[in-house]
Design a protein around this motif. Structure first.
Motif: not given
Length: 818
Positions: A240-252
């Motif tokens: 998951l972190e490679t596909f969609y890092p937590s920082g980018d998920r936080a932005k969403l």
């Protein structure tokens, strides 16, 4: 004139004679069953498209068919402007002040002239004010404004709840539901969804799939939480972190939270949930017209609402039994942007699903637009009826002809493109070409005068004025019935003396102790105060072989415990079907209210168990509903309103089946007559051809004799004599040939009269079937539980959490509905 007021027959207008440019005295009666193959209404501004749409929905309402109306422009609120008294005062709030000024009239004068105009219009189309009253009495009408408090509020976010088993057990349907829900949500954020390449789309789809697969509901807040901390650590084979890092998920998550936290978004969470069955019927089973006005929303919000609503309708549709009769209507006005020919917005997939599958479930879809280029004609090839009014350009007309021919071909018929093009070339206002694949040929029709006043698009203030008087009256019918109400909070005076902390009582070993979960955290600085309820969870057995009932039902009962109580009684108990969520542990640092000493008495609990059994036997009933006329009986967990809806549908199916059988019985007679008529027409052609040939021969024979005389033959030669004799014989034969033609024409007239008489007889029998009404009389059998099978599974003390502020005002922190 044929009577138009019969079930299953929609009075849309009259036939229009384009050769005379006038309305013919022949009613256009549309078979409601034909709408199961859907319809399209196309016409430029001023063509009368809104009037045709309103008239169609009025007819459905009078026939007891409910409708959901999606209104992007604001015109369809006019369905509420029905005035049976046709009084000027009814029209006055809705007439245009600008028009009054232009015409040099006061508002009162304009309202008076408008009332007279409507009265005269109705009379000219064989309608009376009583028909308006019949329309108003037939349906309940709700005008909803998602995201706004102007109309009735509705919460559209229920669509993130787990769908029913009919969707979950169908892999393709589930994936379709997930894709559409995600696409609608991303459209609200302004993100273009690509199911294959978009990280946002893939993440949200997997979150929904996991939650729904586990039977978990998600609201927007829960979705934000799972975006930050998804319930999985891989997507496909990639971390998951490679596909969609937590920082980018936080932005969403922050982007979605920005929508949730915006001041105006609270309106999206208010009102009744988005429940298609409740949009179609009241709790009592009365049909509804539910108008969802979205004119006040921006494009992204409109797409969000429409996509979620269409998904809900698809789920509802798949939960229904199959039928060949019209069960309900979905009408969408001004479909521009929601069903385009080339792009694929989130709304397109569920709409295409409805157009392809809804027919089997009796759901008719009617779409309206101004421009033919707005429509995906491949999808609309599933539509069986097209109403085409005045168009703006030759390009529009060409596109429409292509669509009509395609729809006819899809339905297994043929359509003359040249004939259609000629009919579309000169349409007047309120004149439409109606092409119904269930009929032999397209017809020109002039729409009837509508029952509702057409005031044009309604403004926010007008919507509020229109809905406010209905808001309070409709709330009880639309609100869920409380199953187990919370104990009333004490009055301010009673609460001002704070309850002293108490020790939890010691209960007998066999008596259980439970705690209601906190629905919300207590305000800062305040602690939880638990107050006692007498609690029981029981199972009841209802059985009646003759009614086909044999079921066990869970029942939860609660009673507030008075601190001075001497016995554990069940007087004025609150009960609900099903179980409630309880916990075995109290909240941290909680206080406990006063409990009566009797809770420590073992014998009191034993007596209470017996008293609960007696109370349940005395009060609990399983209602069984039946309709003798239709030989129907209610099913498990079916309410009276739902049973009434099913009975009405069964009546419609029975009527439509009878009409279909009647058509089949007449089909052979019609076919024989048509064959005889064709034979007679062929004979006329043959006799007329022979008569023309004989006349030519006669002319030639007479010409020969005359030519001989003109050339100076003094004597009648043998040849001339023969020519003259032949000419005379040909004259006699011509007379006989003419007599043959006249006899053949008389034969055709007789056959045509026979056909007309047979058609009239058929129409009379159809009318008799449709006008034959069955009273939906519902009989109620109140079935008590089997006394020997009442099992009290759990009996004990239930602690309900409250909070008390510094002023002694108590507020419940629980909800027994959860």
């Amino acid at each position: 004139m044929t009577d138009y007021e019969s079930l299953g027959s929609f009075y849309l207008g009259k036939r229009y004679d384009d050769s005379q440019n006038e309305v013919a005295d022949e009613l256009i009666l549309y078979d409601s069953k034909d709408l199961t193959t859907h319809g399209v209404i196309v016409g430029m501004t001023g063509s009368g498209k809104t009037g045709l749409s309103v008239g169609l929905l009025e007819e459905a309402a009078i026939d007891g068919i409910p409708s959901i109306v999606i209104d992007p422009k604001g015109d369809m609120g006019n369905l509420l402007l029905s005035f049976p008294d046709l009084a000027a005062s009814d029209f006055e709030p809705w007439v245009d002040p600008g028009e009054a000024t232009r015409r040099g009239l006061t508002l009162e004068e304009l309202a008076s002239s408008t009332a007279e105009l409507w009265r005269g219009g109705l009379e000219s189309w064989h309608q009376d004010p009583e028909r308006i009253r019949r329309y108003r009495d037939a349906v309940d009408i709700g005008l909803y404004t998602p995201g706004s408090s102007a109309g009735l509020p509705i919460s559209v976010l229920r669509s993130f709840s787990a769908p029913g088993p009919e969707i979950l057990e169908d892999r393709d349907a589930l994936q379709e539901r997930i894709d559409s829900a995600v696409a609608g949500l991303l459209a609200l954020l302004g993100i273009e969804a690509d199911p294959v390449q978009s990280r946002e789309c893939i993440l949200l789809a997997n979150i929904l799939q996991q939650a729904w697969g586990e039977g978990r509901d998600l609201d927007l807040a829960g979705l934000i939480g799972e975006i930050q901390k998804p319930p999985f650590d891989k997507l496909g084979v990639i971390d998951l972190e490679t596909f969609y890092p937590s920082g980018d998920r936080a932005k969403l998550a922050m982007r979605l939270n920005g929508v949730l936290a915006s001041p105006g978004f609270s309106a999206w969470l208010e009102g009744e949930p988005l429940d298609v069955h409740r949009l179609l019927y009241t709790a009592e089973g009365k049909p509804r017209i539910s108008i969802l006005s979205i004119a006040h929303l921006d494009d992204a919000e409109r797409m969000f609402v429409v996509t979620l609503l269409l998904n809900e309708i698809v789920s509802w549709m798949r939960s229904q039994s199959g039928t060949g009769s019209l069960r309900a209507l979905l009408y969408m006005d001004e479909i521009f942007g929601f069903f385009p020919p080339s792009k694929a917005p989130p709304s397109k997939r569920p709409m295409l699903t409805l157009l392809k599958q809804a027919r089997a479930f009796g759901l008719g879809v009617v779409l309206a637009t101004q421009n033919p280029v707005d429509l995906d004609y491949k999808g609309l090839s599933n539509c069986g009826t097209w109403w085409v009014g005045r168009l703006q350009t030759e390009r529009d007309k060409k596109r429409l002809v292509e669509g009509l021919v395609g729809a006819a071909t899809e339905a297994g018929g043929q359509l003359d493109a040249g004939q259609v093009n000629d009919l579309l070339s000169s349409l007047d206002k309120r004149v439409f070409l109606m092409n119904n694949v269930h009929e032999d040929a397209p017809v020109l029709m002039h729409t009837r005068w509508v029952l509702n006043y057409l005031a044009g698009p309604l403004q926010r203030k007008q919507i509020k004025e229109l809905v406010d008087p209905r808001r309070e009256a409709s709330a009880p019918a639309d609100a869920p019935t409380p199953a187990a109400a919370a104990p009333p909070p004490p009055t301010r005076a009673a609460a001002e003396a704070p309850e002293p902390p108490q020790q939890r009582p010691t209960l007998p070993d066999e008596v259980e102790e439970f705690f209601l979960p906190l629905a919300s955290d207590p305000p800062a600085g305040e602690s939880v105060l638990y107050r006692p309820l007498l609690y029981g969870r029981s199972q009841l057995h209802f059985k009646r072989v003759s009614a086909g009932v044999d079921e066990w039902v869970d029942v939860t009962t609660t009673v507030p415990l008075d601190s001075e109580a001497k016995k554990l009684l069940w007087d004025d108990l609150d009960s609900k079907r099903g179980k409630i969520k309880v916990r075995k542990r109290a909240a941290a640092k909680a206080r406990f209210g006063t409990t009566p000493a009797v809770v420590g008495n073992k014998r009191a609990w034993s007596s209470s168990r017996k008293a609960l059994v007696a109370e349940l036997y005395r009060n609990e009933r399983r209602n069984i509903y039946s309709c003798k006329a239709l030989k129907l009986m209610s099913e498990e967990h079916e309410s009276e309103g739902d049973f009434r809806v099913r009975a009405q549908q069964a009546h419609a199916e029975k009527r439509d089946l009878a009409v279909a059988k009647l058509k089949a019985s007449y089909a052979e007679d019609f076919e024989k007559l048509e064959k005889r008529i064709r034979t007679a027409e062929e004979r006329i052609d043959r006799e007329e051809s022979q008569l023309r040939d004989r006349r030519v021969q006669t002319a030639v024979s007479f010409g020969s004799s005359l030519l001989g005389a003109l050339l100076g033959r003094k004597k009648l030669s043998v040849t001339n004599a023969r020519s003259a004799s032949t000419a005379l014989r040909n004259v006699g034969r011509s007379r006989r040939e003419k007599d043959d033609v006249e006899r053949a024409e008389e034969r055709l007239e007789d056959l045509t009269a026979d056909k007309q008489e047979l058609e009239a007889e058929f129409e009379r029998e159809v009318e008799a079937l449709r006008s034959k009404s069955i009273e939906i009389d519902i009989d109620v059998l109140e079935l008590p539980p089997l006394k020997t099978d009442i099992a009290v599974e759990s009996l004990g003390l239930l602690w309900a959490p409250w909070t008390v502020d510094a002023d002694g005002i108590a507020t419940p922190l629980f909800d027994l509905e959860d």
